[in-house]
Design an enzyme around this catalytic site. Structure first.
Site, PDB file in Angstrom:
ATOM      1  N   SER A 182      -4.344   3.377 -10.212  1.00 52.06           N
ATOM      2  CA  SER A 182      -4.303   1.996  -9.723  1.00 52.06           C
ATOM      3  C   SER A 182      -4.327   1.012 -10.889  1.00 52.06           C
ATOM      4  CB  SER A 182      -5.470   1.788  -8.743  1.00 52.06           C
ATOM      5  OG  SER A 182      -5.325   0.592  -8.019  1.00 52.06           O
ATOM      6  N   ASP A 189       0.990   4.011   1.374  1.00 51.37           N
ATOM      7  CA  ASP A 189      -0.126   3.436   0.621  1.00 51.37           C
ATOM      8  C   ASP A 189      -0.295   1.986   1.047  1.00 51.37           C
ATOM      9  OD1 ASP A 189      -1.811   2.252  -1.299  1.00 51.37           O
ATOM     10  OD2 ASP A 189      -0.907   3.310  -2.989  1.00 51.37           O
ATOM     11  N   HIS A 237      -4.238   5.229  -0.937  1.00 57.29           N
ATOM     12  CA  HIS A 237      -4.239   4.676  -2.288  1.00 57.29           C
ATOM     13  C   HIS A 237      -5.037   5.527  -3.274  1.00 57.29           C
ATOM     14  CE1 HIS A 237      -3.538   1.512  -5.164  1.00 57.29           C
ATOM     15  NE2 HIS A 237      -4.830   1.336  -5.372  1.00 57.29           N
TER      16      HIS A 237
END
Length: 270
Positions: free
Chosen positions: A95, A217, A246
């Site tokens: 991320s 996601d 995610h």
């Protein structure tokens, strides 16, 4: 142990020539890599750390000004590598940490042989000719919910982000690490991440990048992975995985860990 190592709870595991740095994303800590680490320690040196503001770090060390941009996290990453005398590594960034790693690589490309990006996004907000997945009012609602009742927000956000119900182990794990963060710090970090726009820096990233993305996601649409691939300055490759959510390394390890290991072991063939 140096000051930087101590502040970030740095752990170095395993043995081997190749150094792999595992960098976690928002709302988690280094425990998010628990399914991957056992596969690496026999043949690699693995560096784990907690981003400043994560639950296991000292909240008194969190500088709201320093971390109002992603630069603060990039400086931290470079400081960790310097203190550990790392000359070259593979960075696996989840991320926001994937983008932080890319940012760090602009000033020190020599430190990174490649960056493996999981669920990465240079911008979460929609823009002209760009689909990031969120409108500004979506983010305002998210921030307001965090501010008004953090516990209730976590209970709603964790299953959405992970892609499961509250009974799933991965959702419970993500909820635990979110609850470990001081709410005002969590809000500040979320605002920094979700309001950031790193698109203008992508062309400066010359280190090879492996972009791994869940097919579904909540935070990062698949088109964002394709956008990264088109706009990064160096060689890159995209693999869309048959995983949901995610945090696929936590929620779908059976699918994701083999993919990660393959990308760690193999370079991009142009």
């Amino acid at each position: 142990m140096g000051i930087v190592e101590e502040a970030h709870n740095v752990r170095v595991l395993g043995a081997g020539e190749q150094i792999i740095v595992l960098a976690h994303g928002f709302g988690t800590d280094q425990s998010v890599w628990k399914h991957l680490v056992p596969h690496l320690v026999d043949n690699h040196r693995v560096i784990l750390f907690d981003n400043m503001g994560a639950g296991p770090t000292n909240p008194d060390y969190f500088d709201f000004d320093r971390y109002s941009s992603l630069d603060g996290y990039a400086y931290d990453l470079l400081a960790i590598l310097e203190e550990l005398h790392v000359e070259s590594c593979i960075l696996v960034g989840h991320s926001v940490s994937a983008i932080v790693g890319a940012l760090a690589s602009i000033s020190r490309p020599d430190l990174f042989t490649k960056i493996i990006m999981i669920s990465a996004s240079p911008r979460y907000l929609n823009d002209v000719d760009y689909f990031g997945g969120f409108e500004q009012e979506d983010l305002e609602q998210l921030f307001n919910a965090m501010q008004s009742n953090y516990k209730a927000w976590v209970s709603g956000f964790a299953p959405l982000a992970v892609g499961g119900d509250m009974d799933s182990v991965a959702v419970q794990e993500f909820s635990r690490t979110l609850f470990n963060i001081r709410p005002d710090i969590a809000l500040s970090v979320a605002q920094t991440i979700f309001q950031s726009d790193m698109r203008q820096f992508l062309s400066l990233v010359v280190v090879p990048c492996h972009i791994l993305q869940s097919s579904k996601d909540l935070a990062v649409p698949v088109v964002v992975a394709e956008y990264l691939h088109r706009n990064l300055g160096g060689d890159s490759i995209v693999e869309v995985m048959a995983s949901d959510g995610h945090l696929p390394q936590l929620s779908s390890p059976d699918i994701v860990i083999p993919v990660l290991l393959r990308h760690i072991q193999h370079d991009i063939i142009v």
